[in-house]
Write an enzyme that holds these catalytic residues in place. Structure first.
Site, PDB file in Angstrom:
ATOM      1  N   HIS A   1       0.848  -1.205   0.000  1.00  0.00           N
ATOM      2  CA  HIS A   1       0.000   0.000   0.000  1.00  0.00           C
ATOM      3  C   HIS A   1       0.883   1.255   0.000  1.00  0.00           C
ATOM      4  CE1 HIS A   1      -3.170  -2.521   2.316  1.00  0.00           C
ATOM      5  NE2 HIS A   1      -3.653  -2.327   1.115  1.00  0.00           N
TER       6      HIS A   1
ATOM      7  N   LYS B   1     -14.992  -7.410   3.897  1.00  0.00           N
ATOM      8  CA  LYS B   1     -16.184  -8.266   3.864  1.00  0.00           C
ATOM      9  C   LYS B   1     -16.329  -9.004   5.185  1.00  0.00           C
ATOM     10  CE  LYS B   1     -15.271  -8.538  -0.906  1.00  0.00           C
ATOM     11  NZ  LYS B   1     -13.818  -8.484  -0.938  1.00  0.00           N
TER      12      LYS B   1
ATOM     13  N   ARG C   1      -2.068  -5.715  -8.750  1.00  0.00           N
ATOM     14  CA  ARG C   1      -1.072  -6.752  -8.486  1.00  0.00           C
ATOM     15  C   ARG C   1      -1.062  -7.841  -9.555  1.00  0.00           C
ATOM     16  NH1 ARG C   1      -3.091  -7.146  -2.448  1.00  0.00           N
ATOM     17  NH2 ARG C   1      -4.900  -6.493  -3.646  1.00  0.00           N
TER      18      ARG C   1
ATOM     19  N   SER D   1      -3.067  -7.402   2.710  1.00  0.00           N
ATOM     20  CA  SER D   1      -3.363  -7.334   4.143  1.00  0.00           C
ATOM     21  C   SER D   1      -3.699  -8.724   4.678  1.00  0.00           C
ATOM     22  CB  SER D   1      -4.529  -6.387   4.405  1.00  0.00           C
ATOM     23  OG  SER D   1      -4.173  -5.079   4.063  1.00  0.00           O
TER      24      SER D   1
HETATM   25  P1  ADP Z   1      -5.722  -5.734   0.443  1.00  0.00           P
HETATM   26  O1  ADP Z   1      -6.081  -6.146  -0.952  1.00  0.00           O
HETATM   27  O2  ADP Z   1      -4.299  -5.837   0.770  1.00  0.00           O
HETATM   28  O3  ADP Z   1      -6.655  -6.256   1.495  1.00  0.00           O
HETATM   29  P2  ADP Z   1      -7.014  -3.151   0.313  1.00  0.00           P
HETATM   30  O4  ADP Z   1      -8.388  -3.637   0.071  1.00  0.00           O
HETATM   31  O5  ADP Z   1      -6.815  -2.270   1.489  1.00  0.00           O
HETATM   32  O6  ADP Z   1      -5.909  -4.217   0.507  1.00  0.00           O
HETATM   33  O7  ADP Z   1      -6.433  -2.515  -0.999  1.00  0.00           O
HETATM   34  C1  ADP Z   1      -6.436  -1.178  -1.308  1.00  0.00           C
HETATM   35  C2  ADP Z   1      -5.713  -0.930  -2.603  1.00  0.00           C
HETATM   36  O8  ADP Z   1      -4.331  -1.208  -2.450  1.00  0.00           O
HETATM   37  C3  ADP Z   1      -6.162  -1.769  -3.788  1.00  0.00           C
HETATM   38  O9  ADP Z   1      -6.149  -0.945  -4.921  1.00  0.00           O
HETATM   39  C4  ADP Z   1      -5.116  -2.810  -3.934  1.00  0.00           C
HETATM   40  O10 ADP Z   1      -4.983  -3.266  -5.259  1.00  0.00           O
HETATM   41  C5  ADP Z   1      -3.888  -2.037  -3.506  1.00  0.00           C
HETATM   42  N1  ADP Z   1      -2.858  -2.899  -3.002  1.00  0.00           N
HETATM   43  C6  ADP Z   1      -2.943  -3.720  -1.950  1.00  0.00           C
HETATM   44  N2  ADP Z   1      -1.779  -4.379  -1.778  1.00  0.00           N
HETATM   45  C7  ADP Z   1      -0.957  -3.965  -2.763  1.00  0.00           C
HETATM   46  C8  ADP Z   1       0.380  -4.295  -3.156  1.00  0.00           C
HETATM   47  N3  ADP Z   1       1.091  -5.220  -2.495  1.00  0.00           N
HETATM   48  N4  ADP Z   1       0.910  -3.657  -4.214  1.00  0.00           N
HETATM   49  C9  ADP Z   1       0.173  -2.756  -4.896  1.00  0.00           C
HETATM   50  N5  ADP Z   1      -1.079  -2.413  -4.604  1.00  0.00           N
HETATM   51  C10 ADP Z   1      -1.649  -3.012  -3.555  1.00  0.00           C
END
Ligand code: ADP
Length: 169
Positions: free
Chosen positions: A22, A46, A96, A134
């Site tokens: 992130h 969720k 990703r 996460s």
């Molecule tokens: P996660 O998918 O890790 O539970 P979130 O729902 O909080 O995280 O994701 C928020 C945004 O961050 C999304 O656009 C997701 O694609 C992006 N994101 C999450 N992890 C990464 C990563 N390792 N590299 C690039 N973008 C990421």
């Protein structure tokens, strides 16, 4: 354009907890846009989240403190509605893998229906964070694995502590 012509990026997510993946997207977005709003979405998870909304916001704040044009906000409304309130804003997300693409493509179509002006832009994940999410962090933490290189170092102790409490329950 808003009155001072600032270009604003909204980086939304559940951040349960914030990872280095992130942070990589937030940092790169902050280099491109005048202002970045990291929007911690209340209803994005969720399942029941590991961290409360207050804890997630606090961790994102501390992890992004060094970036002067990044601020943190929360939202309990639809992202497309939230973005409507912020003039001259676009959504920026990390991509990703192909699985992210399918989901994001669908979300983008829905967002466009609600708010046709809203654009979503994607940054490809850095190679070293392609497999980081996460949920991976939560799982590793639950097994007591070393979180170095996965989350900001200043947050490791409290994520470990939270996982310890969860293991007890
Ligand atoms: P996660 O998918 O890790 O539970 P979130 O729902 O909080 O995280 O994701 C928020 C945004 O961050 C999304 O656009 C997701 O694609 C992006 N994101 C999450 N992890 C990464 C990563 N390792 N590299 C690039 N973008 C990421």
């Amino acid at each position: 354009m808003n009155s001072d012509n600032k270009r604003v990026a909204i980086c939304p997510g559940s951040f349960d907890p914030i990872t280095l993946g992130h942070l990589n997207i937030i940092r790169r977005t902050a280099q491109i846009f005048d202002e970045v709003i990291v929007a911690v979405m209340l209803n994005a998870t969720k399942t029941s989240p590991m961290f409360s909304i207050e804890e997630r916001v606090d961790m994102v704040r501390r992890a992004t403190m060094r970036y002067s044009n990044v601020r943190v906000d929360t939202s309990d409304i639809l992202l497309a509605e939230y973005a409507r309130e912020i003039p001259n804003s676009v959504i920026v997300k990390g991509l990703r893998a192909a699985s992210d693409f399918d989901y994001e493509f669908q979300m983008n179509l829905i967002n466009k229906k609600i708010n046709p002006q809203l654009e979503t832009m994607f940054l490809t994940a850095s190679e070293k964070y392609t497999f980081l999410s996460s949920s991976v962090v939560r799982e590793m933490a639950m097994y007591g694995a070393d979180l170095t290189g996965l989350v900001p170092s200043e947050l490791i102790a409290e994520i470990e502590e939270k996982a310890k409490q969860w293991r007890k329950n």
